[in-house]
Each structure stands twice: as structure tokens, then as C-alpha cells.
Scaffold this motif. Structure first.
Motif, PDB file in Angstrom:
ATOM      1  N   ARG A 175       0.994  -1.359  -0.032  1.00  0.00           N
ATOM      2  CA  ARG A 175       0.009   0.018   0.047  1.00  0.00           C
ATOM      3  C   ARG A 175       0.956   1.346  -0.031  1.00  0.00           C
ATOM      4  NH1 ARG A 175      -3.693  -1.105   5.269  1.00  0.00           N
ATOM      5  NH2 ARG A 175      -1.362  -1.261   5.988  1.00  0.00           N
ATOM      6  N   LYS A 176       2.137   1.202   0.828  1.00  0.00           N
ATOM      7  CA  LYS A 176       2.716   2.319   0.922  1.00  0.00           C
ATOM      8  C   LYS A 176       3.384   2.706  -0.548  1.00  0.00           C
ATOM      9  CE  LYS A 176       6.682   4.377   3.444  1.00  0.00           C
ATOM     10  NZ  LYS A 176       7.707   3.992   4.389  1.00  0.00           N
ATOM     11  N   GLY A 177       3.983   1.441  -1.172  1.00  0.00           N
ATOM     12  CA  GLY A 177       4.658   1.676  -2.351  1.00  0.00           C
ATOM     13  C   GLY A 177       3.556   2.205  -3.653  1.00  0.00           C
ATOM     14  N   MET A 178       2.376   1.965  -3.384  1.00  0.00           N
ATOM     15  CA  MET A 178       1.505   2.463  -4.436  1.00  0.00           C
ATOM     16  C   MET A 178       1.054   3.871  -3.953  1.00  0.00           C
ATOM     17  SD  MET A 178      -1.923   3.312  -4.184  1.00  0.00           S
ATOM     18  CE  MET A 178      -2.901   2.258  -2.704  1.00  0.00           C
ATOM     19  N   ARG A 179       0.940   4.324  -2.812  1.00  0.00           N
ATOM     20  CA  ARG A 179       0.723   5.625  -2.379  1.00  0.00           C
ATOM     21  C   ARG A 179       1.841   6.672  -2.926  1.00  0.00           C
ATOM     22  NH1 ARG A 179       2.650   8.362   1.872  1.00  0.00           N
ATOM     23  NH2 ARG A 179       3.023   6.386   3.014  1.00  0.00           N
ATOM     24  N   GLU A 180       3.254   6.180  -2.749  1.00  0.00           N
ATOM     25  CA  GLU A 180       4.416   6.822  -2.786  1.00  0.00           C
ATOM     26  C   GLU A 180       4.750   7.125  -4.579  1.00  0.00           C
ATOM     27  OE1 GLU A 180       7.544   4.859  -1.035  1.00  0.00           O
ATOM     28  OE2 GLU A 180       7.034   5.954   0.957  1.00  0.00           O
ATOM     29  N   PHE A 181       4.146   6.070  -5.230  1.00  0.00           N
ATOM     30  CA  PHE A 181       4.224   6.213  -6.476  1.00  0.00           C
ATOM     31  C   PHE A 181       3.225   7.369  -7.147  1.00  0.00           C
ATOM     32  CE2 PHE A 181       2.393   5.105 -10.807  1.00  0.00           C
ATOM     33  CZ  PHE A 181       3.258   5.387 -11.642  1.00  0.00           C
ATOM     34  N   ILE A 182       1.991   7.329  -6.395  1.00  0.00           N
ATOM     35  CA  ILE A 182       1.236   8.281  -7.157  1.00  0.00           C
ATOM     36  C   ILE A 182       1.421   9.574  -6.451  1.00  0.00           C
ATOM     37  CG2 ILE A 182      -1.520   8.906  -6.546  1.00  0.00           C
ATOM     38  CD1 ILE A 182      -2.001   5.939  -6.631  1.00  0.00           C
ATOM     39  N   GLN A 183       1.772   9.770  -5.389  1.00  0.00           N
ATOM     40  CA  GLN A 183       2.032  11.051  -4.945  1.00  0.00           C
ATOM     41  C   GLN A 183       3.562  11.618  -5.441  1.00  0.00           C
ATOM     42  OE1 GLN A 183       1.482  10.263  -0.528  1.00  0.00           O
ATOM     43  NE2 GLN A 183      -0.622  11.175  -0.743  1.00  0.00           N
ATOM     44  N   SER A 184       4.339  10.870  -5.806  1.00  0.00           N
ATOM     45  CA  SER A 184       5.486  11.228  -6.186  1.00  0.00           C
ATOM     46  C   SER A 184       5.431  11.635  -7.997  1.00  0.00           C
ATOM     47  CB  SER A 184       6.620  10.344  -6.142  1.00  0.00           C
ATOM     48  OG  SER A 184       6.453   9.202  -6.902  1.00  0.00           O
ATOM     49  N   ASN A 185       4.214  11.423  -8.260  1.00  0.00           N
ATOM     50  CA  ASN A 185       4.010  11.572  -9.768  1.00  0.00           C
ATOM     51  C   ASN A 185       4.891  10.599 -10.689  1.00  0.00           C
ATOM     52  OD1 ASN A 185       2.626  12.743 -11.857  1.00  0.00           O
ATOM     53  ND2 ASN A 185       4.415  13.954 -12.446  1.00  0.00           N
ATOM     54  N   GLY A 186       5.075   9.401 -10.214  1.00  0.00           N
ATOM     55  CA  GLY A 186       5.862   8.224 -10.708  1.00  0.00           C
ATOM     56  C   GLY A 186       7.070   8.110 -10.359  1.00  0.00           C
ATOM     57  N   LYS A 187       7.834   9.041  -9.703  1.00  0.00           N
ATOM     58  CA  LYS A 187       9.066   9.133  -9.614  1.00  0.00           C
ATOM     59  C   LYS A 187       9.696   7.999  -8.657  1.00  0.00           C
ATOM     60  CE  LYS A 187       9.832  13.927 -10.259  1.00  0.00           C
ATOM     61  NZ  LYS A 187      10.120  15.264  -9.678  1.00  0.00           N
ATOM     62  N   SER A 188       8.685   7.579  -7.519  1.00  0.00           N
ATOM     63  CA  SER A 188       8.998   6.302  -6.686  1.00  0.00           C
ATOM     64  C   SER A 188       8.338   5.239  -7.485  1.00  0.00           C
ATOM     65  CB  SER A 188       8.550   6.699  -5.426  1.00  0.00           C
ATOM     66  OG  SER A 188       8.667   5.613  -4.475  1.00  0.00           O
ATOM     67  N   ASP A 189       9.190   4.494  -8.133  1.00  0.00           N
ATOM     68  CA  ASP A 189       8.554   3.122  -8.659  1.00  0.00           C
ATOM     69  C   ASP A 189       9.345   1.946  -8.700  1.00  0.00           C
ATOM     70  OD1 ASP A 189       7.030   1.589 -10.645  1.00  0.00           O
ATOM     71  OD2 ASP A 189       7.940   2.567 -12.403  1.00  0.00           O
ATOM     72  N   ALA A 190       9.280   1.316  -7.325  1.00  0.00           N
ATOM     73  CA  ALA A 190      10.089   0.346  -7.029  1.00  0.00           C
ATOM     74  C   ALA A 190       9.664  -0.911  -7.857  1.00  0.00           C
ATOM     75  CB  ALA A 190       9.847   0.135  -5.791  1.00  0.00           C
TER      76      ALA A 190
END
Length: 199
Positions: A112-127
Motif C-alpha cells: 500500500r505504501k509503495g502504491m501511495r508513494e508512486f502516485i504522490q511522487s508522480n511516478g518518480k518512486s517506482d520500485a
């Protein structure tokens, strides 16, 4: 919950639909069943519901796996709504058309956290996971997939098409009922008027 296009695609993507699949990663972590749930995610389910089961119980019970998937999907949706992530629905983030199926899929692979970070970073956090699959890969793959129903299978067409073109057997001529022939009296010719000719 009934089966859905989303779940069918997720099972095929994660395990080729094998509910008994056990994957052991290089770091020793285990992934279980048709949906390949991790040990921490199954622990979350046990703690939230109070249910208990062994690894073997889980792998041998597809209905239990679907039950955990029910909970998993609701939990991700609640998490997204509670954090206002629904405001991103309809936007394109790093090539991912954001909708709820995309969010559930991204949380399934990246948490869930990885999904949220991807969205809120505009795709920059894409593990990515150990198999080099990125969060955005699952977002693209599952965006637009129906999470509520299962598309019916189309009927298979016959090899020659939908119409039966095979020759039909010849019908036997029906015998004519007795008594229907020559039942009318012969027509009597009338003599010509005034002695005229018939021609």
C-alpha cells in the motif's frame, strides 16, 4: 465475492492460476497461492480477522485464498480513500491511467505504501520486485480491468462457421393417401350454342 476479470488476470499473472504455488525468493521470503500473497500480508489478514490457518491450509483451500483476496481488495480501497488518493483517479501518472483496479494491482506488488508513494511522487518512486516488475508495470497492466464482474466466455464457432453446411439427408417421398386419386367426376363438355364449333 464472485470471480472477476481482475482476479482472473491477477491469478494468471501471479501463478498461472495455480493455487498450490509456493515461491521462495532469494532472500528467503515466501509467496503463497494463486495470488502469491506474502507472509506479512497473510499476517495482516490473521490479525485483522482473528482467523488462523497454516501454510498448508492456505495452499490447499482456494476458497480461503479468495476470502483473503476479498479482504485485501477492501483494505487497499479503504487505505486509498482514507488518504485521499481517489483524487488522482482519471489522471495519467508515468503512463499509468489511474483507477481503482490500478491502485489495487500496484499495492499488490509494491504494498500500500509503495502504491501511495508512486502516485504522490508522480511516478518518480517506482520500485520493482525481485523479478524486475515495477509498480507502474502492474498499474498499466490492470488499469481498466473490471474488478466487479467476470466477462462471459464467447461461444466457440464451428470449424465451418456458425451455420451447419453439411449435406442434409434426402427425404423419402411420402406415399399418397389412398382414395385421393380420381375422386372428381370428369368434366362434361357443353354442346356449342347454335350448332357452332367448339374451336
Amino acid at each position: 465475492m464472485a470471480d472477476t476479470d481482475f482476479r482472473e488476470k491477477m491469478r494468471f499473472s501471479e501463478s498461472s492460476g495455480d493455487p498450490t504455488k509456493l515461491t521462495i525468493l532469494e532472500d528467503g521470503r515466501k509467496m503463497f497461492g494463486a495470488y502469491q500473497f506474502s507472509e506479512p500480508r497473510l499476517k495482516d489478514y490473521r490479525e485483522d480477522t482473528g482467523e488462523d490457518f497454516t501454510e498448508d491450509d492456505f495452499l490447499s483451500d482456494m476458497s480461503l485464498q479468495d476470502k483473503v483476496m476479498d479482504w485485501h481488495e477492501r483494505d487497499v480501497i479503504d487505505y486509498a480513500m482514507d488518504r485521499g488518493l481517489d483524487q488522482y483517479i482519471g489522471k495519467d501518472i508515468a503512463g499509468v491511467p489511474v483507477d481503482m483496479p490500478a491502485m489495487i494491482a500496484m499495492a499488490h506488488i509494491g504494498g500500500r505504501k509503495g502504491m501511495r508513494e508512486f502516485i504522490q511522487s508522480n511516478g518518480k518512486s517506482d520500485a520493482s520486485d525481485q523479478f524486475k516488475t515495477r509498480i507502474s508495470d502492474y498499474g498499466k497492466k490492470f488499469s481498466g480491468v473490471d474488478p466487479y464482474s467476470l466477462t462471459p466466455m464467447r461461444p466457440q464457432a464451428r470449424p465451418q462457421g456458425l451455420l451447419d453446411m453439411s449435406p442434409r439427408p434426402k427425404m423419402r417421398p411420402q406415399p399418397q393417401p389412398q382414395g385421393l386419386l380420381n375422386v372428381m367426376p370428369p368434366v362434361q363438355r357443353m354442346p356449342p350454342r347454335n350448332g357452332g364449333s367448339l374451336i
